[in-house]
Design a protein around this motif. Structure first.
Motif, short mmCIF file in Angstrom:
data_model
loop_
_atom_site.label_atom_id
_atom_site.label_comp_id
_atom_site.label_asym_id
_atom_site.label_seq_id
_atom_site.Cartn_x
_atom_site.Cartn_y
_atom_site.Cartn_z
N LEU A 172 0.78 -0.98 -0.24
CA LEU A 172 -0.63 -0.08 0.13
C LEU A 172 0.63 1.54 0.22
O LEU A 172 0.75 2.09 -0.48
CB LEU A 172 -0.96 0.08 1.33
N PHE A 173 1.81 1.25 0.73
CA PHE A 173 3.11 2.22 0.31
C PHE A 173 3.74 2.22 -0.25
O PHE A 173 3.50 3.84 -0.83
CB PHE A 173 3.92 1.91 2.44
N MET A 197 5.13 3.56 -7.40
CA MET A 197 4.80 2.68 -8.17
C MET A 197 4.57 2.96 -9.94
O MET A 197 4.77 3.87 -10.64
CB MET A 197 4.77 1.40 -7.97
N LEU A 198 3.00 3.81 -9.17
CA LEU A 198 2.57 4.23 -10.54
C LEU A 198 2.13 5.44 -11.19
O LEU A 198 2.94 6.09 -12.11
CB LEU A 198 0.99 4.51 -9.82
N GLN A 199 3.74 6.26 -10.17
CA GLN A 199 4.05 7.60 -10.87
C GLN A 199 5.11 6.84 -11.46
O GLN A 199 5.15 8.09 -12.02
CB GLN A 199 4.40 7.96 -9.30
N LEU A 242 -9.04 1.51 -0.31
CA LEU A 242 -7.50 2.65 0.48
C LEU A 242 -6.41 1.73 -0.70
O LEU A 242 -5.37 2.93 -1.39
CB LEU A 242 -6.96 1.61 1.61
N PHE A 243 -5.93 0.86 -1.40
CA PHE A 243 -5.38 -0.02 -2.54
C PHE A 243 -5.51 1.05 -3.90
O PHE A 243 -4.45 2.28 -4.25
CB PHE A 243 -4.96 -0.55 -3.20
N ALA A 244 -6.42 1.77 -4.14
CA ALA A 244 -7.25 2.63 -5.01
C ALA A 244 -7.02 3.84 -4.75
O ALA A 244 -6.68 4.55 -5.75
CB ALA A 244 -8.83 2.04 -5.66
N ALA A 245 -7.14 4.39 -3.47
CA ALA A 245 -7.03 5.85 -3.04
C ALA A 245 -5.98 5.95 -3.31
O ALA A 245 -5.33 6.92 -3.71
CB ALA A 245 -7.50 6.03 -1.80
N ARG A 246 -4.77 4.97 -3.10
CA ARG A 246 -3.11 5.25 -2.85
C ARG A 246 -2.48 5.25 -4.21
O ARG A 246 -2.15 6.34 -4.74
CB ARG A 246 -2.25 4.17 -1.95
N SER A 247 -3.18 4.85 -5.05
CA SER A 247 -3.08 4.57 -6.60
C SER A 247 -3.55 5.98 -7.53
O SER A 247 -2.29 6.01 -8.02
CB SER A 247 -2.96 3.24 -7.45
N LEU A 248 -4.40 6.12 -6.89
CA LEU A 248 -4.91 7.87 -7.51
C LEU A 248 -4.48 9.10 -7.51
O LEU A 248 -3.55 9.52 -8.17
CB LEU A 248 -6.55 7.83 -6.79
N GLN A 249 -3.90 8.94 -5.49
CA GLN A 249 -2.57 9.78 -5.18
C GLN A 249 -0.98 10.40 -6.60
O GLN A 249 -0.97 10.75 -7.12
CB GLN A 249 -2.17 9.16 -4.39
N GLY A 250 -0.87 7.96 -6.87
CA GLY A 250 -0.03 8.63 -7.62
C GLY A 250 -0.10 9.44 -9.24
O GLY A 250 0.61 9.85 -10.17
#
Length: 456
Positions: free
Chosen positions: A81-82, A87-89, A132-140
């Motif tokens: 998650l962290f 990674m996506l960024q 949570l994973f989707a939100a973190r990836s969206l942030q990237g």
């Protein structure tokens, strides 16, 4: 009026960078308890009660508990998650840099802020790990556009030194403050106001900042972008040896910070019996030497601009020495000193080399900055994508001391490589559109608009 608008725009971009880094780190003290509460378990002495409980008891407000190297499923989930944001960024940055060069800085910046707003509100109302994973990836995804476009916009609006170094230094100070102040901010609000409040506060500030930037820099507002020359493709910038050296330095100098964040909390508890508040406040004092490093570098760059490479090399040497000192510390007061040294060195490297990237583009390519700062963002993301996943395993297999010695040695060995940049300040512009414009006068609509902007 033009100078005032430029300063307001710098403030808006700095707030955007501050918000992104606060969202990046605000989940540090929240997520472990958050995930445990979703499963109906506990994390530490007390876990939050219910979906929107505020918790209580003796749970730490500031615990920076990244996953230890235990191999449990929950620890793996937290580590992934962290790391998912970086990674996506990392994957999106090559595309975002190219798009920014084609459509301008304003629209990607606003779009990135919109995605960050969506990510923040998703965090606030998430009820399971997948969300949570989707939100973190969206942030990237949002960061790949907002961070790159924001830094590139500053470099474009502050075209002359030393104003460019001062503006980029201000942005770096905001990034540092967001990263270091977010865990206490998130921990306190999570404890006393509930799990949603930290994210909703950040979402409101993000919305207001987006509206401010929409007024100050509306997409296509100046009319210049339609006739602006096409920027140098990112793959050509990547093979430029000078840009490659700078990118390597940015990645190497951030590895100690990225790898210590997931591992130092457990090491402090095991080796010195550190309390929860000591673990939570470990990085906060490092903000002040970071700001000092930014200020010192900006002042030195204004007085001795031909020594930018030396400031970066000195910063890497300080980072290397500080990293090697961390395992020798035996109490909280001692460990603060090398961590402050690491952040001071990172400030020297970043503040010296980020303006150097813009200068290299000016004299060797076309003065459009989206792709070159996408490369800088990629350099950061390489370190922060590996940190939460790889650092714990290195500590588990080799030891905490070996991890720090390896990171310190890497920085010390890379410092002499910056000698390659020694003669950069003596380079003359080749086909830079900015310098052609200044020397030959306006020849079209884009040239005329840019000349009027510079006169203003």
């Amino acid at each position: 009026e033009a100078r005032r608008q430029r300063r307001l725009l710098l403030g808006g971009v700095c707030v955007a960078l501050l918000l992104d880094n606060m969202l990046y780190m605000v989940i540090v003290p929240i997520i472990p308890d958050y995930i445990a509460a979703m499963r109906g378990g506990t994390a530490g002495p007390s876990a939050p009660a219910g979906g929107n409980g505020s918790g209580g008891g003796n749970r730490s407000l500031l615990t920076a508990r990244y996953p230890p190297a235990s191999g449990s499923n929950e620890d793996v989930q937290i580590g992934v998650l962290f790391a998912s944001k970086a990674m996506l960024q990392l994957l999106v940055n090559p595309l975002s840099g190219t798009l920014i060069d084609r459509v301008g800085y304003e629209l990607p910046l606003l779009a990135g802020l919109g995605v960050l707003f969506l990510s923040t509100t998703t965090f606030a109302f998430a009820e399971n790990y997948a969300t949570l994973f989707a939100a973190r990836s969206l942030q990237g995804l949002g960061s790949a556009f907002a961070d790159t476009a924001g830094i590139a916009l500053i470099a474009d609006r502050y075209a002359e030194e030393p104003a460019r170094s001062r503006a980029l230094g201000t942005a770096l100070a905001c990034i540092s403050f967001g990263s270091l102040a977010a865990p206490p901010f998130g921990g306190v609000l999570y404890e006393f106001a509930g799990k949603r409040v930290p994210f909703l506060v950040l979402a409101c500030v993000c919305l207001l900042d987006g509206l401010l930037l929409l007024v100050l820099a509306p997409p296509g507002g100046t009319g210049a972008r339609a006739n602006m020359p096409v920027g140098t493709p990112i793959h050509r910038l990547m093979i430029d040896p000078y840009i490659a050296v700078v990118a390597g330095a940015l990645a190497t100098c951030n590895i100690p910070l990225a790898f210590l964040e997931p591992t130092i909390a457990n090491w402090m508890k095991d080796s010195m019996g550190a309390s929860e508040w000591e673990v939570g406040l470990t990085w906060l004092p490092a903000f002040f030497p970071h700001v000092l490093g930014v200020y010192v570098t900006v002042q030195l760059a204004a007085a001795y601009p031909h020594l930018q490479w030396f400031y970066g090399a000195l910063g890497m040497a300080i980072i290397g020495a500080s990293s090697c000192l961390v395992p020798a510390c035996r109490n909280f007061g001692q460990v603060i000193i090398p961590l402050c040294g690491i952040c001071f060195g990172i400030a020297l490297v970043d503040t010296a080399l980020l303006p150097t990237l813009a200068f290299l583009v000016d004299v060797r390519h076309v003065s459009v900055y989206g792709s070159v700062y996408a490369i800088a963002d990629i350099s950061y993301c390489v370190a922060y994508a590996l940190g939460p996943i790889v650092a714990g395993q290195i500590v588990h297999t080799m030891g905490f001391a070996q991890l720090n010695l390896g990171m310190g040695l890497a920085n010390v060995l890379y410092a002499p490589v910056l000698l390659f940049l020694k003669n950069v300040c003596q380079m003359k512009p080749s086909h830079s559109e900015r310098n052609i414009l200044l020397e030959e006068g306006p020849k079209g609509l884009y040239d005329t608009i840019k000349m009027e902007e510079r006169k203003g």
